[in-house]
Design a protein around this motif. Structure first.
Motif, PDB file in Angstrom:
ATOM      1  N   ARG A 134      -2.290   5.388   3.020  1.00 34.09           N
ATOM      2  CA  ARG A 134      -3.434   4.572   3.417  1.00 34.09           C
ATOM      3  C   ARG A 134      -3.237   3.966   4.817  1.00 34.09           C
ATOM      4  O   ARG A 134      -4.113   4.092   5.684  1.00 34.09           O
ATOM      5  N   ARG A 161      -5.170  13.984   5.642  1.00 34.30           N
ATOM      6  CA  ARG A 161      -5.216  13.957   4.185  1.00 34.30           C
ATOM      7  C   ARG A 161      -5.031  15.354   3.602  1.00 34.30           C
ATOM      8  O   ARG A 161      -4.309  15.528   2.623  1.00 34.30           O
ATOM      9  N   SER A 175      -4.442   3.143  -4.308  1.00 34.97           N
ATOM     10  CA  SER A 175      -3.483   2.819  -3.263  1.00 34.97           C
ATOM     11  C   SER A 175      -3.108   4.052  -2.448  1.00 34.97           C
ATOM     12  O   SER A 175      -2.958   3.985  -1.233  1.00 34.97           O
ATOM     13  N   ALA A 224       0.850  -1.193   0.000  1.00 33.61           N
ATOM     14  CA  ALA A 224       0.000   0.000   0.000  1.00 33.61           C
ATOM     15  C   ALA A 224       0.880   1.236   0.000  1.00 33.61           C
ATOM     16  O   ALA A 224       2.010   1.202   0.498  1.00 33.61           O
ATOM     17  N   SER A 278      -7.543  -1.142  -0.300  1.00 33.98           N
ATOM     18  CA  SER A 278      -8.025   0.207  -0.598  1.00 33.98           C
ATOM     19  C   SER A 278      -7.625   0.632  -2.007  1.00 33.98           C
ATOM     20  O   SER A 278      -6.494   0.415  -2.443  1.00 33.98           O
ATOM     21  N   ASN A 322      -5.254   4.817   8.377  1.00 31.45           N
ATOM     22  CA  ASN A 322      -5.815   3.730   9.169  1.00 31.45           C
ATOM     23  C   ASN A 322      -5.402   3.848  10.636  1.00 31.45           C
ATOM     24  O   ASN A 322      -6.201   3.606  11.546  1.00 31.45           O
ATOM     25  N   VAL A 337      -4.008   7.881  -0.986  1.00 30.59           N
ATOM     26  CA  VAL A 337      -5.241   8.591  -0.648  1.00 30.59           C
ATOM     27  C   VAL A 337      -5.556   9.627  -1.728  1.00 30.59           C
ATOM     28  O   VAL A 337      -4.678  10.379  -2.153  1.00 30.59           O
ATOM     29  N   VAL A 349      -6.468  -2.461   4.542  1.00 30.99           N
ATOM     30  CA  VAL A 349      -5.630  -1.380   4.013  1.00 30.99           C
ATOM     31  C   VAL A 349      -5.118  -1.729   2.623  1.00 30.99           C
ATOM     32  O   VAL A 349      -5.155  -0.910   1.698  1.00 30.99           O
TER      33      VAL A 349
END
Length: 336
Positions: free
Chosen positions: A157, A311, A290, A153, A287, A161, A292, A284
């Motif tokens: 991400r 973010r 990959s 990932a 998602s 989490n 955000v 994760v």
């Protein structure tokens, strides 16, 4: 050269890159945000960090060895580099030191604290400040347990989490989320609080207006610390999401506690904390995308307040690029 840090929103920041025990007599090569780094110790045990690429022919310096003088020797032509990157010797090419300075390797600021090796992602300069080091890792009477594994990932991400409380009663329903799972109903409400700190922000959450469940600190750019409220006890769970490349992240888990410090109880609790980390992995890694995306591309709600603050900070920093990334970022926006 070395533009991977900027592409990953990771320029001009401190991050742990390895556990101290991983760097012994031999150099350690690793990848950080798609850039090759080599760590090595001199003859007094001090750690140094260089770009893992010889300026002569691009060979990995991590394939070489450290000599008795504490310099790292390239395996290809034997060029030698001191801790700060200075070229100390070029075989078969005698020259004065002033001229040899042109053949230096690229060095990075590095610190070793609390069993971790920290690197600042701007080469060739002193870091403007010290790393956001958790003092509990060096406190007397505290057991520190470290564990690392690599996930498929982008680092953003897993970082989100780690800042996300609403997933606890679902992903961790049989472990750390069991208590919340038992109390929630169809109409339950979770309230999130997010406050800026000098190194990022602190978030806590309440269920149905009750007491705060725990305090969680985000440490820019890729660290978090969860303080579990236990009367007269210390339990802090640290996590750093260390970017390897655009699709891989090294998850470095560091637990500090002042109880159950001895075997066999210590081993049981350490295994438990590792299992909690692994519970997050499948979600994760699944998602998409990959990395955000912008806030507008996903549907968010009030309990996403902490992850949205991260973010927005990340996307704004990445947009600024490497030349504008040097100043310390302002506190993240807490709107949303």
């Amino acid at each position: 050269m070395l533009d991977g840090f900027a592409k990953e929103g990771f320029a001009d920041v401190w991050t742990p890159v390895a556990m101290s025990r991983e760097v012994g007599r031999n150099p350690l090569g690793l990848t950080l945000a798609s850039e090759r780094i080599v760590l090595f110790r001199d003859n007094e045990g001090r750690v140094s960090a260089l770009h893992d690429q010889c300026p002569h022919r691009g060979v990995k310096l991590s394939l070489g060895k450290v000599g008795e003088d504490g310099c790292l020797e390239c395996p290809f032509h034997g060029w030698r580099f001191a801790a700060g990157g200075a070229c100390s010797h070029i075989p078969l090419n005698p020259m004065p030191e002033e001229k040899r300075r042109r053949f230096s390797a690229t060095a990075f600021p590095v610190r070793e604290r609390g069993g971790l090796i920290w690197l600042y992602t701007r080469p060739g300069a002193e870091a403007p400040e010290e790393p956001p080091f958790p003092e509990a890792l060096e406190r007397k009477g505290v057991r520190v347990h470290m564990y690392a594994e690599t996930w498929k990932a982008h680092w953003t991400r897993p970082m989100e989490n780690m800042l996300d409380a609403p997933h606890l009663p679902f992903v961790h329903r049989r472990t750390i989320g069991m208590g919340v799972r038992r109390r929630i109903t169809k109409d339950s409400k979770m309230e999130m609080e997010v406050s800026p700190t000098p190194t990022g922000f602190r978030t806590s959450w309440r269920l149905e207006g009750g007491p705060a469940e725990a305090d969680l600190d985000w440490m820019r750019p890729n660290g978090m610390c969860l303080t579990v409220p236990i009367p007269d006890r210390l339990l802090r769970l640290h996590m750093w999401c260390i970017p390897v490349d655009a699709h891989h992240t090294r998850m470095l888990q560091v637990t500090a506690r002042d109880f159950l410090r001895f075997q066999p109880f210590a081993a049981v609790l350490d295994a438990f904390t590792r299992s909690v980390l692994r519970e997050d992995r499948a979600s994760v890694e699944s998602s998409a995308p990959s990395e955000v995306p912008p806030v507008s591309q996903e549907r968010s709600v009030a309990t996403d307040r902490a992850t949205l603050a991260f973010r927005r900070w990340y996307l704004e920093r990445k947009k600024r690029g490497p030349l504008e990334a040097a100043p310390r970022p302002e506190a993240p926006s807490l709107a949303g």
